[in-house]
Design a protein around this motif. Structure first.
Motif, PDB file in Angstrom:
ATOM      1  N   GLY B  16      34.238  82.822  86.890  1.00 24.11           N
ATOM      2  CA  GLY B  16      35.416  83.531  86.409  1.00 24.11           C
ATOM      3  C   GLY B  16      36.371  83.961  87.496  1.00 24.11           C
ATOM      4  O   GLY B  16      37.520  84.318  87.212  1.00 24.11           O
ATOM      5  N   GLY B  17      35.914  83.938  88.744  1.00 24.12           N
ATOM      6  CA  GLY B  17      36.769  84.307  89.865  1.00 24.12           C
ATOM      7  C   GLY B  17      37.804  83.241  90.150  1.00 24.12           C
ATOM      8  O   GLY B  17      37.825  82.164  89.538  1.00 24.12           O
ATOM      9  N   ILE B  18      38.697  83.537  91.095  1.00 23.71           N
ATOM     10  CA  ILE B  18      39.783  82.617  91.433  1.00 23.71           C
ATOM     11  C   ILE B  18      39.678  82.248  92.911  1.00 23.71           C
ATOM     12  O   ILE B  18      40.274  82.914  93.776  1.00 23.71           O
ATOM     13  N   GLY B  60      45.585  71.945  84.153  1.00 26.10           N
ATOM     14  CA  GLY B  60      44.440  72.674  83.620  1.00 26.10           C
ATOM     15  C   GLY B  60      44.226  73.978  84.374  1.00 26.10           C
ATOM     16  O   GLY B  60      45.142  74.783  84.524  1.00 26.10           O
ATOM     17  N   ARG B  61      43.012  74.156  84.916  1.00 23.95           N
ATOM     18  CA  ARG B  61      42.710  75.395  85.649  1.00 23.95           C
ATOM     19  C   ARG B  61      43.073  75.308  87.133  1.00 23.95           C
ATOM     20  O   ARG B  61      42.880  76.270  87.873  1.00 23.95           O
ATOM     21  N   PHE B  62      43.574  74.170  87.558  1.00 26.65           N
ATOM     22  CA  PHE B  62      43.884  73.942  88.979  1.00 26.65           C
ATOM     23  C   PHE B  62      45.386  74.052  89.218  1.00 26.65           C
ATOM     24  O   PHE B  62      46.177  73.444  88.501  1.00 26.65           O
ATOM     25  N   ALA B  70      57.069  77.380 105.317  1.00 28.73           N
ATOM     26  CA  ALA B  70      55.910  77.779 106.109  1.00 28.73           C
ATOM     27  C   ALA B  70      55.002  76.605 106.426  1.00 28.73           C
ATOM     28  O   ALA B  70      54.043  76.754 107.201  1.00 28.73           O
ATOM     29  N   LYS B  71      55.263  75.459 105.820  1.00 25.78           N
ATOM     30  CA  LYS B  71      54.408  74.266 105.974  1.00 25.78           C
ATOM     31  C   LYS B  71      52.971  74.591 105.590  1.00 25.78           C
ATOM     32  O   LYS B  71      52.019  74.284 106.329  1.00 25.78           O
ATOM     33  N   GLN B  72      52.842  75.224 104.431  1.00 26.23           N
ATOM     34  CA  GLN B  72      51.526  75.594 103.934  1.00 26.23           C
ATOM     35  C   GLN B  72      51.417  75.244 102.448  1.00 26.23           C
ATOM     36  O   GLN B  72      52.424  75.263 101.723  1.00 26.23           O
ATOM     37  N   PHE B  73      50.218  74.940 102.013  1.00 28.25           N
ATOM     38  CA  PHE B  73      49.976  74.737 100.589  1.00 28.25           C
ATOM     39  C   PHE B  73      48.562  75.183 100.273  1.00 28.25           C
ATOM     40  O   PHE B  73      47.699  75.251 101.162  1.00 28.25           O
ATOM     41  N   SER B  74      48.337  75.534  99.020  1.00 28.47           N
ATOM     42  CA  SER B  74      47.036  76.093  98.658  1.00 28.47           C
ATOM     43  C   SER B  74      46.634  75.642  97.267  1.00 28.47           C
ATOM     44  O   SER B  74      47.472  75.289  96.435  1.00 28.47           O
ATOM     45  N   LEU B  75      45.327  75.669  97.050  1.00 34.73           N
ATOM     46  CA  LEU B  75      44.733  75.332  95.759  1.00 34.73           C
ATOM     47  C   LEU B  75      44.106  76.597  95.178  1.00 34.73           C
ATOM     48  O   LEU B  75      43.343  77.288  95.857  1.00 34.73           O
ATOM     49  N   HIS B  76      44.455  76.885  93.934  1.00 32.67           N
ATOM     50  CA  HIS B  76      43.850  77.999  93.199  1.00 32.67           C
ATOM     51  C   HIS B  76      43.079  77.413  92.009  1.00 32.67           C
ATOM     52  O   HIS B  76      43.596  76.524  91.316  1.00 32.67           O
ATOM     53  N   ILE B  77      41.883  77.923  91.780  1.00 36.06           N
ATOM     54  CA  ILE B  77      41.103  77.487  90.617  1.00 36.06           C
ATOM     55  C   ILE B  77      40.934  78.690  89.704  1.00 36.06           C
ATOM     56  O   ILE B  77      40.217  79.644  90.033  1.00 36.06           O
ATOM     57  N   MET B  78      41.595  78.658  88.564  1.00 34.51           N
ATOM     58  CA  MET B  78      41.519  79.770  87.620  1.00 34.51           C
ATOM     59  C   MET B  78      40.201  79.698  86.843  1.00 34.51           C
ATOM     60  O   MET B  78      39.688  78.611  86.555  1.00 34.51           O
ATOM     61  N   ASP B  79      39.671  80.895  86.495  1.00 31.36           N
ATOM     62  CA  ASP B  79      38.458  80.976  85.675  1.00 31.36           C
ATOM     63  C   ASP B  79      37.401  79.975  86.178  1.00 31.36           C
ATOM     64  O   ASP B  79      36.936  79.096  85.437  1.00 31.36           O
ATOM     65  N   PRO B 105      39.587  69.266 106.947  1.00 33.31           N
ATOM     66  CA  PRO B 105      38.142  69.223 107.206  1.00 33.31           C
ATOM     67  C   PRO B 105      37.271  69.553 106.002  1.00 33.31           C
ATOM     68  O   PRO B 105      36.068  69.328 106.034  1.00 33.31           O
ATOM     69  N   GLY B 106      37.858  70.074 104.922  1.00 40.63           N
ATOM     70  CA  GLY B 106      37.077  70.334 103.718  1.00 40.63           C
ATOM     71  C   GLY B 106      36.638  71.781 103.569  1.00 40.63           C
ATOM     72  O   GLY B 106      36.470  72.508 104.548  1.00 40.63           O
ATOM     73  N   THR B 107      36.490  72.200 102.307  1.00 37.97           N
ATOM     74  CA  THR B 107      35.978  73.534 101.956  1.00 37.97           C
ATOM     75  C   THR B 107      34.856  73.348 100.953  1.00 37.97           C
ATOM     76  O   THR B 107      35.061  72.719  99.908  1.00 37.97           O
ATOM     77  N   SER B 108      33.698  73.888 101.274  1.00 38.02           N
ATOM     78  CA  SER B 108      32.564  73.829 100.359  1.00 38.02           C
ATOM     79  C   SER B 108      32.604  75.049  99.451  1.00 38.02           C
ATOM     80  O   SER B 108      32.476  76.182  99.905  1.00 38.02           O
ATOM     81  N   LEU B 109      32.800  74.816  98.153  1.00 39.73           N
ATOM     82  CA  LEU B 109      32.917  75.900  97.180  1.00 39.73           C
ATOM     83  C   LEU B 109      31.647  76.001  96.349  1.00 39.73           C
ATOM     84  O   LEU B 109      31.175  74.993  95.802  1.00 39.73           O
ATOM     85  N   SER B 110      31.116  77.196  96.243  1.00 41.89           N
ATOM     86  CA  SER B 110      29.985  77.459  95.347  1.00 41.89           C
ATOM     87  C   SER B 110      30.411  78.528  94.349  1.00 41.89           C
ATOM     88  O   SER B 110      30.855  79.605  94.748  1.00 41.89           O
ATOM     89  N   VAL B 111      30.283  78.206  93.068  1.00 43.11           N
ATOM     90  CA  VAL B 111      30.586  79.161  92.014  1.00 43.11           C
ATOM     91  C   VAL B 111      29.252  79.577  91.390  1.00 43.11           C
ATOM     92  O   VAL B 111      28.542  78.746  90.806  1.00 43.11           O
ATOM     93  N   ILE B 112      28.906  80.861  91.546  1.00 44.92           N
ATOM     94  CA  ILE B 112      27.600  81.313  91.071  1.00 44.92           C
ATOM     95  C   ILE B 112      27.730  81.967  89.696  1.00 44.92           C
ATOM     96  O   ILE B 112      28.703  82.659  89.416  1.00 44.92           O
ATOM     97  N   PRO B 113      26.750  81.720  88.826  1.00 42.95           N
ATOM     98  CA  PRO B 113      26.843  82.224  87.447  1.00 42.95           C
ATOM     99  C   PRO B 113      26.871  83.753  87.382  1.00 42.95           C
ATOM    100  O   PRO B 113      26.351  84.426  88.258  1.00 42.95           O
TER     101      PRO B 113
END
Lengths: 111, 113
Positions: B16-18, B60-62, B70-79, B105-113
């Protein structure tokens, strides 16, 4: 669905051996790519091919060569494997200007 | 500079976090910014992409947010869901050499229940 297949999921070779990694795509894509993936470094392009028998060096071509004799097949060759070539190798294909489709990868260990 | 910087290296959020993943680039010639998602044992797959003529894109949720100055961009994942647990790569390329994609280089995302 586009399918990119790689000949092996896991491979263990000895230092100095010649290693062949094979990639086949079934969507008649002109472009094919070989990357290596290492933790903290992302994906780095080794070689790129935009047509049969055509190739271009990527960012890290040293120690590698490639072969593309048929449109659907792109081979990566390690002439004399070294331990610093232990890595995950990913093949991809695309139509020019469109998204790349990746295979599942080959995890190569050189001992 | 051809490099694409990405942070954080890893991220753990509750369901449920972002989660937010940030990327930055130097080369102003980059004009296409895709994000790839990679599940364990699979190759990366295109998730969503943006061009610099828009500041935001949702699928969708992305959501990608883009700040050209600023030469920056970001990804948000809703819910966020446990099924979103994966490695995420931002990337950049140029129309002039459209098929040469520079990956972060990549980001390892873990979404815990």
């Amino acid at each position: 669905d586009v399918k990119v297949t790689q000949s092996s999921r896991y491979l263990v070779k000895r230092t100095g051996e010649k290693v062949f990694l094979e990639c086949v795509q079934d969507m008649d894509h002109e472009n094919m790519f070989w990357y290596r993936q290492d933790p903290g470094l992302g994906l780095r392009l080794i070689y790129f091919s935009y047509d049969v028998k055509m190739k271009e060096k990527g960012d890290i071509p040293e120690g590698y060569s490639v072969s593309r004799e048929k449109k659907e097949r792109f081979s990566l060759i390690l002439e004399s494997a070294s331990t610093n070539q232990t890595s995950m190798y990913l093949c991809a294909s695309s139509l020019p200007g469109y998204e790349q489709y990746f295979g599942p990868g080959t995890r190569l260990t050189v001992t | 500079q051809q490099q694409v910087k990405q942070s954080p290296q890893s991220l753990i959020v509750q369901k449920g976090g972002i989660p937010i993943i940030n990327c930055a680039y130097e080369n102003t010639a980059f004009d296409y910014f895709p994000w790839y998602q990679q599940f364990p044992g699979k190759g990366p797959a295109l998730l969503i992409a943006i061009r610099p003529d828009v500041s935001e894109k949702k699928e969708g949720r992305f959501t990608i947010s883009f700040n050209k100055s600023a030469k920056q961009f970001s990804l948000h994942i809703m819910d966020s869901q446990p099924g979103d647990s994966a490695t995420y790569f931002c990337a950049a390329s140029m129309m002039a050499s459209y098929d040469k994609v520079i990956f972060g280089p990549g980001t390892s995302l873990s979404v815990i229940p």
